[in-house]
Design a protein around this motif. Structure first.
Motif, short mmCIF file in Angstrom:
data_model
loop_
_atom_site.label_atom_id
_atom_site.label_comp_id
_atom_site.label_asym_id
_atom_site.label_seq_id
_atom_site.Cartn_x
_atom_site.Cartn_y
_atom_site.Cartn_z
N GLU A 97 0.84 -1.21 0.00
CA GLU A 97 0.00 0.00 0.00
C GLU A 97 0.87 1.26 0.00
OE1 GLU A 97 -3.32 0.27 -0.49
OE2 GLU A 97 -3.10 -1.87 -0.89
N GLY A 98 1.94 1.25 0.78
CA GLY A 98 2.86 2.39 0.81
C GLY A 98 3.50 2.63 -0.55
N SER A 99 3.82 1.54 -1.23
CA SER A 99 4.42 1.65 -2.56
C SER A 99 3.45 2.31 -3.54
CB SER A 99 4.81 0.26 -3.05
OG SER A 99 5.30 0.33 -4.36
N LYS A 100 2.18 1.95 -3.43
CA LYS A 100 1.17 2.57 -4.32
C LYS A 100 1.09 4.07 -4.07
CE LYS A 100 -1.72 -1.56 -4.59
NZ LYS A 100 -2.98 -2.16 -4.14
N ARG A 101 1.06 4.46 -2.80
CA ARG A 101 0.98 5.89 -2.47
C ARG A 101 2.25 6.60 -2.94
NH1 ARG A 101 -2.95 3.39 -1.26
NH2 ARG A 101 -3.11 3.76 -3.48
N HIS A 139 1.73 15.47 3.21
CA HIS A 139 2.44 15.46 4.49
C HIS A 139 1.91 14.34 5.38
CE1 HIS A 139 5.05 18.90 4.09
NE2 HIS A 139 4.06 19.58 3.53
N GLY A 140 0.60 14.10 5.35
CA GLY A 140 0.02 13.00 6.11
C GLY A 140 0.54 11.64 5.66
N LEU A 141 0.69 11.48 4.34
CA LEU A 141 1.26 10.24 3.82
C LEU A 141 2.72 10.09 4.25
CD1 LEU A 141 -0.30 10.19 0.24
CD2 LEU A 141 -0.82 8.65 2.14
N ALA A 142 3.46 11.19 4.24
CA ALA A 142 4.85 11.13 4.70
C ALA A 142 4.92 10.64 6.14
CB ALA A 142 5.51 12.50 4.55
N SER A 143 3.99 11.09 6.96
CA SER A 143 3.92 10.64 8.34
C SER A 143 3.66 9.14 8.41
CB SER A 143 2.83 11.41 9.07
OG SER A 143 2.68 10.93 10.38
N LYS A 144 2.80 8.65 7.54
CA LYS A 144 2.50 7.21 7.51
C LYS A 144 3.71 6.40 7.05
CE LYS A 144 -2.48 7.44 7.18
NZ LYS A 144 -2.77 6.90 8.48
N GLY A 192 6.71 7.19 7.74
CA GLY A 192 7.52 7.14 8.97
C GLY A 192 7.01 6.09 9.93
N GLU A 193 5.67 5.96 10.04
CA GLU A 193 5.08 4.92 10.90
C GLU A 193 5.45 3.53 10.40
OE1 GLU A 193 0.83 5.44 11.36
OE2 GLU A 193 1.09 7.60 11.66
N LEU A 194 5.47 3.35 9.09
CA LEU A 194 5.84 2.06 8.51
C LEU A 194 7.29 1.73 8.87
CD1 LEU A 194 5.22 -0.42 6.81
CD2 LEU A 194 5.68 0.95 4.77
N TRP A 195 8.16 2.71 8.79
CA TRP A 195 9.56 2.51 9.16
C TRP A 195 9.65 2.06 10.62
CZ3 TRP A 195 14.17 1.24 8.05
CH2 TRP A 195 15.23 1.55 8.87
#
Length: 193
Positions: free
Chosen positions: A67-71, A130-135, A137-140
């Protein structure tokens, strides 16, 4: 993903880490990297790979990567346009490129939708990005939390020890092994004197 691949490849020397990192980096697609990581996990976890306690957290992480890759792709390959409605500037939005058939519809949408002209399946504002960037970071952080749970303890991934014998078993085994090593080192120091 590269860090997990290195762990699951059991690279133990600096050269092995470098070779594994570079080999993983040569896989050009995110889907290919996920498949390589899953293949490595099958070997790393051996006969325990089918155990849901082992497999489920790994699969959840892979789904999050997908999902992160798609975003990430939507952001990296998007097109930014300023939008004006009835002579009123609405700001800039990131849309998919018009030729991207996976992220656009073939026809314009409902005439009541002021964004129907774009045929886009998504549009992002800077706040959303910016919200996606935060996510991301959560994935990391999820990877950082997951990695110690699969560390090798006396040749067995910690998650397997904990699943078989109860939470905390891996730490107890590590403590016992450290104590035995300390005693062996003390004994050999005494013999040298």
């Amino acid at each position: 993903m590269a860090m997990l691949f290195q762990v699951m490849s059991r690279a133990e020397t600096a050269n092995a880490h470098n070779a594994v990192r570079r080999a993983f980096g040569s896989i050009e697609s995110s889907a290919g990297r996920r498949r390589a990581l899953e293949a490595a996990a099958e070997i790393y976890f051996a006969q325990e790979w089918e155990n849901p306690v082992v497999r489920k957290p790994f699969k959840s992480l892979m789904l999050a990567f997908e999902e992160g890759s798609k975003r990430r792709d939507e952001i990296a390959h998007g097109m930014a346009y300023g939008v004006t409605f009835n002579s009123t500037p609405m700001g800039c939005f990131l849309f998919p490129a018009e030729y991207n058939t996976q992220r656009t519809t073939p026809w314009m949408g409902n005439a009541d939708d002021p964004f129907a002209f774009s045929r886009a399946k998504y549009r992002y504002t800077s706040t959303m990005i910016h919200g996606l960037a935060s996510k991301f970071g959560e994935l990391w952080h999820k990877v950082i939390e997951y990695t110690p749970t699969i560390r090798m303890v006396n040749g067995t991934p910690a998650v397997i020890l904990d699943a078989r014998f109860g939470d905390g078993t891996a730490q107890k085994v590590e403590a016992m092994l450290a104590e035995e090593k300390s005693k062996a080192n003390s004994a050999s120091s005494s013999e040298v004197k």
